[in-house]
Design an enzyme around this catalytic site. Structure first.
Site, PDB file in Angstrom:
ATOM      1  N   GLU A  70       0.830  -1.194   0.000  1.00 27.89           N
ATOM      2  CA  GLU A  70       0.000   0.000   0.000  1.00 27.89           C
ATOM      3  C   GLU A  70       0.869   1.252   0.000  1.00 27.89           C
ATOM      4  O   GLU A  70       1.848   1.344   0.747  1.00 27.89           O
ATOM      5  CB  GLU A  70      -0.890   0.055   1.238  1.00 27.89           C
ATOM      6  CG  GLU A  70      -1.749   1.322   1.248  1.00 27.89           C
ATOM      7  CD  GLU A  70      -2.453   1.603   2.569  1.00 27.89           C
ATOM      8  OE1 GLU A  70      -2.339   0.807   3.509  1.00 27.89           O
ATOM      9  OE2 GLU A  70      -3.142   2.647   2.627  1.00 27.89           O
ATOM     10  N   ASP A 138       9.349   6.313  14.876  1.00 29.58           N
ATOM     11  CA  ASP A 138       9.228   7.726  14.542  1.00 29.58           C
ATOM     12  C   ASP A 138       9.610   8.513  15.785  1.00 29.58           C
ATOM     13  O   ASP A 138       8.991   8.371  16.836  1.00 29.58           O
ATOM     14  CB  ASP A 138       7.773   8.014  14.132  1.00 29.58           C
ATOM     15  CG  ASP A 138       7.540   9.465  13.766  1.00 29.58           C
ATOM     16  OD1 ASP A 138       6.418   9.788  13.339  1.00 29.58           O
ATOM     17  OD2 ASP A 138       8.472  10.289  13.901  1.00 29.58           O
ATOM     18  N   ASP A 140      10.208  12.343  17.173  1.00 32.96           N
ATOM     19  CA  ASP A 140       9.888  13.719  16.821  1.00 32.96           C
ATOM     20  C   ASP A 140      10.367  14.616  17.955  1.00 32.96           C
ATOM     21  O   ASP A 140      10.046  14.369  19.116  1.00 32.96           O
ATOM     22  CB  ASP A 140       8.366  13.801  16.669  1.00 32.96           C
ATOM     23  CG  ASP A 140       7.906  15.142  16.159  1.00 32.96           C
ATOM     24  OD1 ASP A 140       8.516  16.168  16.502  1.00 32.96           O
ATOM     25  OD2 ASP A 140       6.909  15.161  15.413  1.00 32.96           O
ATOM     26  N   LEU A 352       3.931   5.348   6.991  1.00 32.96           N
ATOM     27  CA  LEU A 352       5.043   6.232   7.331  1.00 32.96           C
ATOM     28  C   LEU A 352       5.577   6.867   6.067  1.00 32.96           C
ATOM     29  O   LEU A 352       5.611   6.244   5.005  1.00 32.96           O
ATOM     30  CB  LEU A 352       6.145   5.434   8.045  1.00 32.96           C
ATOM     31  CG  LEU A 352       7.282   6.247   8.676  1.00 32.96           C
ATOM     32  CD1 LEU A 352       6.756   7.119   9.810  1.00 32.96           C
ATOM     33  CD2 LEU A 352       8.370   5.328   9.199  1.00 32.96           C
TER      34      LEU A 352
END
Lengths: 450, 545
Positions: A70, A138, A140, A352
């Site tokens: 996907e 991830d 941040d 992502l």
């Protein structure tokens, strides 16, 4: 803005006639992006990566594999297209160039082509579900806002970037040494963080439960508005993983860098923030009192001095208390230990951002980061869209068949991507595929024999 | 496994020297009496229910271990020592039959042409899917705690049985990593590994819980698991084995067993899947009387939220859909303590005039009317029906009464249809029901939105601090604990037993309140009725708007 500086500062560069008269607008716009997708985006590399060797000629290759991955596009005006898939590299290129997405996300490989998912049942045998997905992380920098004073929100600077460097070191070492993963890609997210893609076959086949377990293994900071102390290291000793992280990365980061770059003890408020982490009020009071009578004229950095006071008081053994045992480490961990977004890692179907995308707000390309030399990475010098296009224009005519990115700063990133990540990965995939195929052949031979 | 009617039993399990903790990998060749088939299963069900209860109360592992030992001792013994193992194995396999069934049944239900019935069946099946998960979880929990209670020797035998390809760490390997293993043990406050300690080297994927808690040393993709942690390993294996087995059992059941056994085992299996094994609420015990006038008051003070909600909706809409009628009706049946009042309830929702006269005629004919009444004592259903029919045939006609109302009244008393006396739903059952649009049944702690739940709790009289505590339990899906906290907040005192059944909530509440307020007795109403001298229906009706 950085882009304008880059433009204005390069007056002496040879600029192609077309561009000379224009003042380039801030680095991100649809036209630039179109050019980027036409000339620079490394479709072939992304395709090879996502195929994991299935694009070859070996009989064990699964031709449907890439088509079951996907992808999602975010277009201008926040239009979001999900469950996209492509069957070949040319389809991929065509799709991206047609739509010119502001952001491309990569999702899992599903049991069937995601664009045909409605034909399949939601339960029973023929189910539409994810079957493979890289283990992703991830990080941040906004998650560290309560412990960084130099910037806040979307900003990032060289004073707080070391937090990301430390996160990469800690997580990367654990992924390799503790979990045995080999094929790990770290990518700059384009603005204020980093992404990690673990691509071993073993990693891609992890269940949600196993992913959650790995994420929890990495979790130390348990933030919530209600508690003052967000890191709690109970137990008579630290787990070897935490010990290694502390001694190899975090202690030095805190003492050599953060203390002064963040000025952790420079004001009363900031001191109080640290004192709140000490569970014994009498100890905190003692330190508070000592710091109030600030001796003027001391030339030493106040942060280092106060940190020494604190360490000395807590580790002297004078105060004995349950919560004090690991207090020094807890404080260091609070300020420096990696803070992961748990939700991203836990679910196979989480999307992502793809590497080599351009960040719409900064114009910077999401380039790979070398974990071995991550302390040299500087987010403020990452190539931007307009910079790359300038370079493209001024680089002169290349040979037919040359890669355009090679004439720009992007070349370094693509070459790094290939040599340190893609090539070893594909080699391993080939070996895995061949050995699995051979053992299957052997098995069926055995079962056929009488 | 062969099911026979003969009383004798042949057992071979003990003789073969298998570990005391069976893995239930295959049905053994044993002969079982039909009676034992059901009884053993019910005993095991009590153990599983007890475990479920303990877990939903948030008991710690040490407490659960104790609980499991007690439950096992209390329910799974057998006078013949050699039979203990058989009972264990047989009861497990019977419950597998009971709980393996899922959507497969839906296709077969199409012989019911009425859509209503089909919807009813589908709801039962959804209930069953939850039950299968429940069974899987409880059996795994049972296995986990029983494993913990075994000796080291027995545990090793189980590991070998599972054929786990995990290697014991060699002495030389151990020397290299000994320091790290010690650190890990100290970090989780466990006993330090000695020189002869056994560790297993296991791929980290096999022990996600241990990895998540940083309770193992990891190196190059392997976890080094201490003997006492092996439980986690083993429980995961057990669960996955059982899960696969249940799928296979279901197929076999659907394809052959169910039809073959339709006169013998199938009815028992079907009955077991709807049985509730807990305190018996089918007979009203010491609930005291509740009069019609009292109902509105006791609803406010002593109904749990689920029943309060249904009751309020009933009053508002004068109607409840099927499951709501079932859930509230069965709850009230016990409460109201008289056939007459229960019939009154049904009439209420049928929108006919309120049959106060008939209800109290029933009471009057009861020679023991001055005493608290037990359900079943007093006017027989048939007599009441006859009286009722006589009274109302003028309005609706005898035929219509027979057709529409007599049936449903008799049905709920188990005189019609499946001829099973429906026992009031336990919390477990209610939580598993899922209301859809227009429904008001199920457990509000599970299905209400946060906003609505907060409002409902305030309306019940819970203060804001209490509401937060309840919401916290809800977020963690501890619905029964949420209800218990609500109870405690409203009544101002603890409920250590915890809420498992709406009727228990009611009786606990009434106990507390009765000690505070004098109870209203039936005689008050009887007197008023006599005074009123059987007034015409319209006047009576106006007393209860």
């Amino acid at each position: 803005m950085v882009i304008e500086e880059a433009v204005n500062g390069k007056d002496d560069m040879l600029i192609d006639g077309q561009m000379a008269d224009q003042v380039l607008p801030s680095g991100f716009n649809l036209n630039f992006l179109n050019l980027y997708y036409a000339k620079l985006f490394p479709y072939g590399d992304i395709f090879k990566w996502m195929s994991y060797g299935n694009d070859g000629k070996h009989p064990a290759c699964d031709k449907s594999y890439f088509g079951r991955r996907e992808l999602s596009f975010t277009l201008e005006n926040d239009i979001y297209l999900r469950f996209l898939s492509f069957n070949s590299v040319s389809e991929l290129e065509k799709g991206i160039r047609e739509k010119c997405p502001f952001k491309i996300d990569i999702g899992p490989v599903y049991s069937v082509d995601p664009s045909k998912r409605h034909a399949y049942a939601q339960s029973g045998e023929n189910v539409f579900k994810p079957v493979e997905r890289e283990l992703i992380f991830d990080i941040d920098i906004t998650d560290y806002d309560d412990v960084r004073y130099c910037c806040s929100g979307a900003d990032v600077c060289l004073d707080c970037w070391p937090l990301m460097t430390a996160a990469i070191k800690v997580i990367n070492t654990a992924l390799r040494d503790d979990f045995g993963f080999r094929h790990i890609l770290w990518v700059y997210s384009g603005r204020r963080g980093v992404h990690c893609w673990v691509c071993d076959g073993k990693a891609r086949r992890l269940t949600n439960e196993q992913r959650a377990a790995i994420a929890d293994y990495f979790r130390v900071y348990k933030g919530s508005e209600n508690s003052k102390k967000k890191v709690s290291l109970t137990g008579h000793a630290l787990h070897p993983f935490l010990v290694r992280s502390y001694t190899e990365v975090l202690k030095d980061l805190f003492e050599q860098t953060l203390l002064s770059s963040q000025q952790i003890f420079s004001t009363e408020d900031r001191c109080e923030k640290v004192l709140e982490m000490i569970p014994d009020e009498s100890v905190a009071a003692e330190l508070r009192g000592r710091w109030q009578k600030r001796s003027s004229g001391s030339k030493d950095d106040i942060n280092a001095v106060r940190w020494e006071h604190l360490k000395h008081t807590l580790q002297s053994g004078r105060h004995k208390g349950q919560g004090l045992r690991r207090c020094v480490e807890e404080i260091v961990f609070s300020f420096s230990y990696p803070r992961l977004d748990m939700e991203v890692s836990k679910h196979m179907n989480h999307l992502l951002k793809a590497p080599f995308c351009v960040h719409p707000k900064t114009g910077r390309v999401c380039v790979p980061i070398d974990p071995v030399h991550c302390h040299e990475f500087d987010p403020t010098t990452v190539p931007t869209l307009s910079q790359l296009l300038q370079e493209l224009n001024s680089g002169g005519m290349g040979q037919e068949g040359d890669n355009d990115w090679d004439r720009t700063s992007l070349g370094e990133s693509v070459r790094f991507f290939r040599s340190s990540f893609l090539e070893p990965l594909l080699k391993a995939c080939k070996e895995e595929m061949e050995s699995a195929y051979n053992s299957k052949l052997q098995q069926s031979k055995n079962s056929l024999s009488w | 496994m062969e099911i026979v009617r003969r009383p004798q039993l042949k057992s071979t399990a003990i003789d073969r020297g298998v570990p005391t903790l069976p893995l239930y990998r295959s049905a053994p060749s044993l002969e079982v009496r039909l009676e034992d088939f059901e009884l053993y299963a019910i005993d095991r069900l009590r153990v599983l229910t007890g475990i479920s209860d303990g877990l939903s109360r948030g008991k710690r592992p040490e407490e659960m271990e104790k609980l499991v030992a007690e439950l096992w001792k209390a329910n799974m013994r057998h006078p013949q020592a050699s039979e203990v193992m058989n009972k264990d194995i047989i009861s497990h396999f019977v419950l597998r039959l009971v709980y393996c069934r899922t959507y497969g049944l839906c296709a077969l239900s199409l012989d019911y042409c009425c859509f209503h019935f089909l919807a009813y069946r589908v709801r039962i099946l959804a209930h069953r899917e939850d039950l299968r998960k429940w069974f899987l979880s409880m059996e795994t929990a049972l296995f986990r705690y029983r494993f913990r209670l075994q000796t080291a020797e027995a545990q090793r035998a189980v590991l070998a049985e599972f054929q786990l390809p995990y290697k014991a760490v060699t002495t030389s390997e151990f020397e290299v990593i000994k320091d790290k293993l010690t650190l890990v043990a100290r970090s989780i406050n466990q006993t330090l590994p000695t020189a002869d300690a056994i560790f297993y080297k296991v791929p980290f994927q096999e022990v996600p819980e241990l990895v998540a808690g940083r309770r193992v040393f990891l190196s190059d993709g392997y976890a080094y698991v201490a003997m006492n942690q092996v439980v986690s390993l083993v429980a995961t294996q057990f669960r996955s084995l059982l899960s696969k087995a249940l799928t296979l059992t279901n197929r076999k059941w659907m394809s052959t067993i169910r039809e073959q056994e339709k006169d013998r085992l199938t009815p028992i299996v079907e009955a077991l899947s709807t049985s509730y094994v807990g305190p018996d609420y089918s007979v009203g015990r010491e609930f005291g009387e509740v009069s019609l006038k009292d109902i509105d008051n006791v609803a406010k003070s002593s109904f749990p939220l689920c029943m309060r909600h249904l009751f309020d909706k009933l009053r508002e809409d004068h109607h409840l859909k099927h499951w709501g009628r079932m859930q509230l009706g069965l709850f009230l049946k016990v409460l109201l303590n008289s056939i007459g009042l229960f019939m009154e309830f049904i009439w209420n929702i049928s929108k006919l005039p309120h049959p106060l006269t008939l209800a109290f005629t029933c009471y009057l004919s009861n020679p023991l009317m001055q005493q608290p009444m037990e359900l079943g004592v007093g006017l027989k259903l048939d007599d009441a029906l006859a009286f009722w029919k006589a009274e109302f045939s003028q309005k609706v006609g005898a035929e219509r009464f027979d057709k529409e109302y007599a049936y449903s009244i008799r049905h709920n008393y188990g005189k019609e249809g499946k001829r099973v006396d429906y026992t009031p739903y336990s919390c477990q059952k209610i939580i598993s029901l899922t209301p859809s649009v227009g429904d008001h049944h199920g457990c509000p702690y599970r299905h209400f939105s946060e906003e609505n739940l907060r409002a409902a709790l305030c309306k019940m009289g819970v203060n804001s601090g209490g509401v937060e505590d309840v919401m916290d339990k809800v977020r963690h899906k501890h619905y029964q604990l949420a209800c218990t906290l609500t109870f405690e907040a409203i009544h101002g005192c603890p409920n250590d037993a915890g809420i498992n059944h709406p009727n228990q909530y009611f009786s606990d509440s009434q106990k507390i309140l009765k000690s505070k307020v004098k109870c209203l007795r039936i005689s008050f109403l009887v007197t008023s009725v006599i005074d009123l001298e059987f007034p015409p229906i319209s006047t009576v009706h106006s007393l209860h708007p």
